[in-house]
Motif scaffolding. Sequence first.
Motif, mmCIF file in Angstrom:
data_model
loop_
_atom_site.group_PDB
_atom_site.id
_atom_site.type_symbol
_atom_site.label_atom_id
_atom_site.label_comp_id
_atom_site.label_asym_id
_atom_site.label_seq_id
_atom_site.Cartn_x
_atom_site.Cartn_y
_atom_site.Cartn_z
ATOM 1 N N GLU A 1 0.836 -1.202 0.000
ATOM 2 C CA GLU A 1 0.000 0.000 0.000
ATOM 3 C C GLU A 1 0.870 1.251 0.000
ATOM 4 O O GLU A 1 1.770 1.391 0.825
ATOM 5 N N PRO A 2 0.630 2.201 -0.912
ATOM 6 C CA PRO A 2 1.407 3.428 -0.932
ATOM 7 C C PRO A 2 1.014 4.340 0.212
ATOM 8 O O PRO A 2 -0.087 4.261 0.726
ATOM 9 N N ARG A 3 1.939 5.198 0.585
ATOM 10 C CA ARG A 3 1.664 6.148 1.664
ATOM 11 C C ARG A 3 1.217 7.474 1.086
ATOM 12 O O ARG A 3 1.856 8.031 0.207
ATOM 13 N N ASN A 4 0.115 7.998 1.611
ATOM 14 C CA ASN A 4 -0.341 9.345 1.275
ATOM 15 C C ASN A 4 0.490 10.311 2.108
ATOM 16 O O ASN A 4 0.313 10.411 3.316
ATOM 17 N N THR A 5 1.434 11.006 1.492
ATOM 18 C CA THR A 5 2.391 11.793 2.261
ATOM 19 C C THR A 5 1.772 12.983 2.953
ATOM 20 O O THR A 5 2.290 13.465 3.953
ATOM 21 N N LEU A 6 0.665 13.503 2.451
ATOM 22 C CA LEU A 6 0.029 14.646 3.119
ATOM 23 C C LEU A 6 -0.722 14.199 4.349
ATOM 24 O O LEU A 6 -0.648 14.822 5.393
ATOM 25 N N SER A 7 -1.463 13.119 4.237
ATOM 26 C CA SER A 7 -2.266 12.688 5.374
ATOM 27 C C SER A 7 -1.460 11.918 6.389
ATOM 28 O O SER A 7 -1.840 11.796 7.542
ATOM 29 N N GLY A 8 -0.320 11.364 5.960
ATOM 30 C CA GLY A 8 0.468 10.589 6.881
ATOM 31 C C GLY A 8 -0.143 9.235 7.164
ATOM 32 O O GLY A 8 0.257 8.551 8.089
ATOM 33 N N GLN A 9 -1.097 8.788 6.359
ATOM 34 C CA GLN A 9 -1.771 7.537 6.589
ATOM 35 C C GLN A 9 -1.523 6.600 5.414
ATOM 36 O O GLN A 9 -1.385 7.023 4.267
ATOM 37 N N THR A 10 -1.473 5.318 5.705
ATOM 38 C CA THR A 10 -1.215 4.322 4.673
ATOM 39 C C THR A 10 -2.517 3.678 4.249
ATOM 40 O O THR A 10 -3.217 3.102 5.071
ATOM 41 N N HIS A 11 -2.847 3.789 2.974
ATOM 42 C CA HIS A 11 -4.052 3.149 2.483
ATOM 43 C C HIS A 11 -3.997 3.059 0.964
ATOM 44 O O HIS A 11 -3.189 3.713 0.318
ATOM 45 N N THR A 12 -4.839 2.238 0.407
ATOM 46 C CA THR A 12 -4.885 2.106 -1.041
ATOM 47 C C THR A 12 -5.393 3.384 -1.676
ATOM 48 O O THR A 12 -6.207 4.092 -1.085
ATOM 49 N N PRO A 13 -4.922 3.705 -2.891
ATOM 50 C CA PRO A 13 -5.366 4.943 -3.536
ATOM 51 C C PRO A 13 -6.872 4.933 -3.798
ATOM 52 O O PRO A 13 -7.472 3.883 -4.000
ATOM 53 N N VAL A 14 -7.445 6.109 -3.827
ATOM 54 C CA VAL A 14 -8.875 6.263 -4.107
ATOM 55 C C VAL A 14 -9.016 6.740 -5.540
ATOM 56 O O VAL A 14 -8.400 7.732 -5.941
#
Length: 459
Positions: free
Chosen positions: A23-36
């Motif tokens: 799973e890539p990391r959303n660098t702005l949110s700081g949370q790891t989840h699958t892309p939307v």
Amino acid sequence: MEHEAPRVTAGAAATASTAGSPEPRNTLSGQTHTPVDAATRRRVVGASFIGNFVEWFDYAMYGYLAVTITAVFFPDSDPATGLMLTFSLFAVSFLVRPLGGFFWGHIGDRFGRRVALSWSILLMSLATFLIALIPGYVTIGIWAPLLLLLLRFIQGFSASGEYAGASAFLVEYAPPGKRGVYAAVVPASTATGLLLGSLIATILTATLDSQQMTDWGWRLPFLLAAPMGLIGRYIRSKLEDTPAFREMAVKDEAVKAPVSSLFRDHWASLVQAAGAVLLNAVGFYVILSYMPTYLSEELGLDQTSSYVATTVALVTYIGFIFVTGALSDRFGRKRVLMSASVAFLIFTIPAFHLLDTGNFLVVLLVQILLGGMLTLNDGTLPSFLAEMFPTQVRYSGFAVSFNLSNALFGGTAPLVATWLIATSGSVIAPGWYLMAAAAVSLIAVALARETSKQPLSME
């Protein structure tokens, strides 16, 4: 801090915990989840839009048709007293909003944003629909305003979860760097509800005489709530919960009592958020809901012209909202929110003096100006409030702060404005009330931290 896994569906948890690749990391949110994907985000925007649209369409119709509602439910009172009684029912229904904020905040933080939003829209649209079916005072006497009060309480309770939940939903689904413009969909939906209300009020007052309006015309807009609410409920039931909430569920990081955690661990943010909401609470109801009544009853402008001016101002307002959201992404939430407060401190009284001229073109331009000033606050506030609280208490923090300020100062704004004019004899008195709210919000925002570039924290 004690944690407990929220009750989410197995499908939602599985979606959050499994993926075909790392799973890539959303660098702005700081949370790891699958892309939307873009299609999902469009559905999220639509689902968030419709609930607030229905809510504020109702509030618009109640405010815009206040004179007619007074004739239906308080026919034995003189016009000024009857109007104050009508706005008193509007205000009293807001007293239940903090309670609703606690309830929906708990549901949204413990069991999911989608669950809270799906049930709140159903309850709200049902109560709005039933208002159209209440017999008038001449038919059932005192039971008429009592039934109206009961349904207004139900509306207030259910609506208290809408604005906060939709804002949290959008912020947690937003792509990096666009939380402000995504969250601006929420105030845009409220303004669109007001816009439709203003259009319908304009058409009704232009085509029906006063007797027809009193007999049956005022009921027509409230009947629309049922189909709109059912559509909104269906759309929301088909969505997954936000990536941030699903990640929290998988990591077993939800708190058992989000509201208790909010007051224990985040009270400073709660106080700052409630103060920041004050200008929005007073300004929204004075400028966008009370204004047609103010123009017709206090300044003598005919009702149709009042509604036309408000309708045109609302069209520009919706456009300004998205510009403001984008500005807050670029320059920061605090800078834009503080600019709104300063603008109201400088321009409010001159604007109300210009309204007093009674010239239609001047009135229209002043309403556009006041609306543009308010969008600096309204278009920025949803992302600002959502970002102030961690995921575990985001829904609760937003709902409690927003609804507390609206209960004390927003729902009472039309009543206070009418009372200030009656007691002071000055038609610009509501302007001083707006300035006081702007001063408080300025201080609260100045003390808060900048949130636009920070990750959406989990703790």
